[in-house]
Scaffold this motif. Structure first.
Motif, short mmCIF file in Angstrom:
data_model
loop_
_atom_site.label_atom_id
_atom_site.label_comp_id
_atom_site.label_asym_id
_atom_site.label_seq_id
_atom_site.Cartn_x
_atom_site.Cartn_y
_atom_site.Cartn_z
N TYR A 116 0.82 -1.21 0.00
CA TYR A 116 0.00 0.00 0.00
C TYR A 116 0.85 1.26 0.00
CZ TYR A 116 0.91 0.03 5.08
OH TYR A 116 1.52 0.04 6.31
N ARG B 96 -4.01 8.67 4.59
CA ARG B 96 -4.43 7.30 4.90
C ARG B 96 -3.74 6.33 3.94
NH1 ARG B 96 -6.29 9.62 8.58
NH2 ARG B 96 -8.38 9.52 9.50
N TYR C 15 -3.61 3.12 1.35
CA TYR C 15 -4.47 2.46 0.36
C TYR C 15 -3.68 1.41 -0.41
CZ TYR C 15 -7.81 5.93 1.59
OH TYR C 15 -8.67 6.69 2.33
N VAL D 29 -11.49 3.15 -3.71
CA VAL D 29 -11.78 3.71 -2.38
C VAL D 29 -13.27 3.82 -2.12
CG1 VAL D 29 -11.33 5.68 -0.84
CG2 VAL D 29 -9.63 5.06 -2.58
N VAL E 274 -17.78 10.50 7.17
CA VAL E 274 -17.42 11.32 8.33
C VAL E 274 -16.23 12.18 7.88
CG1 VAL E 274 -18.22 9.84 10.21
CG2 VAL E 274 -15.99 9.41 9.19
N ARG F 276 -13.06 12.99 7.62
CA ARG F 276 -11.67 12.61 7.92
C ARG F 276 -10.87 12.72 6.63
NH1 ARG F 276 -13.49 7.79 11.93
NH2 ARG F 276 -14.38 9.14 13.49
N THR G 60 -11.45 10.52 3.47
CA THR G 60 -12.14 10.26 2.19
C THR G 60 -13.04 11.42 1.79
OG1 THR G 60 -13.76 8.92 3.41
CG2 THR G 60 -12.04 7.73 2.22
N PRO H 149 -17.21 -0.74 13.54
CA PRO H 149 -18.15 -1.06 12.46
C PRO H 149 -17.60 -0.60 11.12
CG PRO H 149 -18.91 0.85 13.68
CD PRO H 149 -17.69 0.36 14.39
N SER H 150 -18.17 -1.14 10.02
CA SER H 150 -17.63 -0.78 8.71
C SER H 150 -17.87 0.69 8.39
CB SER H 150 -18.20 -1.67 7.62
OG SER H 150 -19.57 -1.51 7.56
C1 FAD Z 1 -3.08 -1.35 4.82
C2 FAD Z 1 -4.38 -0.64 4.51
C3 FAD Z 1 -4.82 -0.56 3.20
C4 FAD Z 1 -6.05 0.06 2.92
N1 FAD Z 1 -6.49 0.09 1.64
C5 FAD Z 1 -7.72 0.62 1.35
C6 FAD Z 1 -8.22 0.60 0.02
O1 FAD Z 1 -7.58 0.11 -0.92
N2 FAD Z 1 -9.46 1.16 -0.20
C7 FAD Z 1 -10.20 1.70 0.82
O2 FAD Z 1 -11.31 2.20 0.56
N3 FAD Z 1 -9.73 1.73 2.08
C8 FAD Z 1 -8.51 1.24 2.37
N4 FAD Z 1 -8.02 1.28 3.65
C9 FAD Z 1 -8.75 2.09 4.65
C10 FAD Z 1 -8.28 3.56 4.52
O3 FAD Z 1 -6.96 3.69 4.96
C11 FAD Z 1 -9.15 4.53 5.34
O4 FAD Z 1 -9.25 4.10 6.66
C12 FAD Z 1 -10.56 4.67 4.73
O5 FAD Z 1 -10.48 5.14 3.39
C13 FAD Z 1 -11.43 5.65 5.52
O6 FAD Z 1 -10.71 6.84 5.68
P1 FAD Z 1 -11.31 8.05 6.50
O7 FAD Z 1 -10.19 8.97 6.86
O8 FAD Z 1 -12.45 8.66 5.74
O9 FAD Z 1 -11.89 7.39 7.82
P2 FAD Z 1 -11.01 6.65 8.94
O10 FAD Z 1 -10.95 7.50 10.15
O11 FAD Z 1 -9.71 6.17 8.39
O12 FAD Z 1 -11.88 5.35 9.20
C14 FAD Z 1 -13.10 5.48 9.91
C15 FAD Z 1 -13.83 4.15 9.88
O13 FAD Z 1 -14.33 3.92 8.56
C16 FAD Z 1 -14.49 2.54 8.35
N5 FAD Z 1 -13.73 2.17 7.13
C17 FAD Z 1 -12.42 2.37 6.85
N6 FAD Z 1 -12.08 1.90 5.64
C18 FAD Z 1 -13.21 1.41 5.11
C19 FAD Z 1 -13.50 0.77 3.87
N7 FAD Z 1 -12.55 0.57 2.93
N8 FAD Z 1 -14.77 0.34 3.65
C20 FAD Z 1 -15.75 0.54 4.58
N9 FAD Z 1 -15.53 1.13 5.79
C21 FAD Z 1 -14.28 1.56 6.04
C22 FAD Z 1 -13.96 1.85 9.63
O14 FAD Z 1 -15.03 1.61 10.52
C23 FAD Z 1 -13.03 2.90 10.21
O15 FAD Z 1 -12.84 2.74 11.59
C24 FAD Z 1 -6.81 0.65 3.97
C25 FAD Z 1 -6.34 0.57 5.28
C26 FAD Z 1 -5.17 -0.09 5.56
C27 FAD Z 1 -4.71 -0.17 7.01
#
Ligand code: FAD
Length: 267
Positions: A51, A65, A67, A85, A90, A92, A94, A263-264
């Motif tokens: 990633y 984050r 990916y 993605v 929320v 953060r 995405t 949760p997801s």
């Molecule tokens: C090694 C690694 C590889 C990753 N690769 C991908 C990827 O290829 N595509 C991708 O979409 N995400 C991927 N993720 C998750 C990504 O890093 C983020 O956490 C996610 O995109 C959400 O980011 P955020 O800042 O909006 O929320 P965050 O604060 O990071 O996450 C909030 C919450 O959202 C939920 N969540 C996180 N990721 C997902 C998801 N993919 N689907 C559904 N619910 C989720 C979980 O409940 C998490 O606690 C990966 C994570 C790791 C550790």
């Protein structure tokens, strides 16, 4: 559902730490998208399954984050690194990514990660994923295909809805025309939802169908290596099921996208 419009943080268009650019995006739906990020300079080599960490400055803070890369390493210099993605509604990271126009500066570092293929592994490969967790497997297939060293693969991909099965057309194409020795097994976990009307494939979550898939396709524990990626609960449930079926622990590799117990989609 898509709450990115409520994220009003100011995203910095340029920054000294930006070393890459969003060069392309394809929005599959309001909540799922493909993003290509390219280094301004030379690409960094990576192994399929690894990633990259991508980010932007918003309100003066770097928000980033990890990916999994979905593209093959050889494309990094021309097309950049492809990511698949899901928008988490929320504010953060995405919600920032969804607001970025093509051409926007970004920070990208990496690669990292040990979720990679074993060299010269003749076993059957069972790839199990939920949602965007399919990304590293797409990179693995693209690369082994390009090397002319394909691996006999079963791709079990679970989503709530059939319209969320990312890469479906590509996978069906590879399977249909024999481009890759692949058996694509999509499954939907909410078969009675109107969004899944007309679905004739497997139904149930990954953990509910993985046993039947192994049995139906003759995947023996001693001749199969399993890679599982995405939702942590699914990963642990699938792993438990496979152990009960006699799969040795060292035949199972895992990549958790967030910590177990969350949760997801956060409340
Ligand atoms: C090694 C690694 C590889 C990753 N690769 C991908 C990827 O290829 N595509 C991708 O979409 N995400 C991927 N993720 C998750 C990504 O890093 C983020 O956490 C996610 O995109 C959400 O980011 P955020 O800042 O909006 O929320 P965050 O604060 O990071 O996450 C909030 C919450 O959202 C939920 N969540 C996180 N990721 C997902 C998801 N993919 N689907 C559904 N619910 C989720 C979980 O409940 C998490 O606690 C990966 C994570 C790791 C550790």
């Amino acid at each position: 559902m898509s709450g990115h419009h409520v994220d009003e943080r100011e995203i910095s268009l340029e920054s000294d730490v930006y070393n890459a650019r969003l060069v392309r995006r394809v929005d599959e739906s309001d909540e799922l998208g493909y993003f290509w990020v390219k280094f301004d300079g030379e690409p960094t080599p990576f192994e399929p399954g690894q990633y990259m960490t991508i980010g932007v400055y918003a309100d003066g803070k770097l928000v980033q984050r990890p990916y999994s890369v979905a593209s093959a390493p050889h494309d990094a210099g021309t097309d950049g690194y492809e990511f698949y993605v899901r928008l988490v509604p929320v504010p953060r990271f995405t919600t920032l990514l969804w607001r970025l126009p093509v051409g926007h500066g970004m920070r990208m570092i990496g690669p990292k990660g040990k979720f990679i293929l074993e060299p010269d592994d003749e076993r059957n490969h069972l790839f199990v994923s939920t949602g965007t967790g399919i990304a590293p497997f797409i990179s693995m297939i693209r690369q082994t295909m390009a090397e002319g060293r394909p691996r006999k693969t079963v791709m079990l991909h679970a989503c709530s809805f059939a319209d969320e099965l990312g890469y479906r057309e590509i996978l069906e194409g590879w399977e249909r025309d024999g481009t890759y020795p692949l058996q694509y097994v999509p499954t939907v976990s909410r078969p009675t939802d109107p969004r899944n009307a007309g679905w004739t494939g497997r139904v149930g979550r990954a953990e509910a169908v993985v046993g039947a898939v192994c049995k139906d396709l003759g995947l023996r524990p001693d001749r199969t290596v399993v890679y599982i990626c995405g939702n942590p609960e699914m990963i642990l449930n699938v792993e438990r099921d496979l152990m009960d079926r006699g799969f040795p622990e060292f035949h199972v590799k895992k990549e958790l996208y967030w910590p177990k117990g969350k949760p997801s989609v956060p409340a």
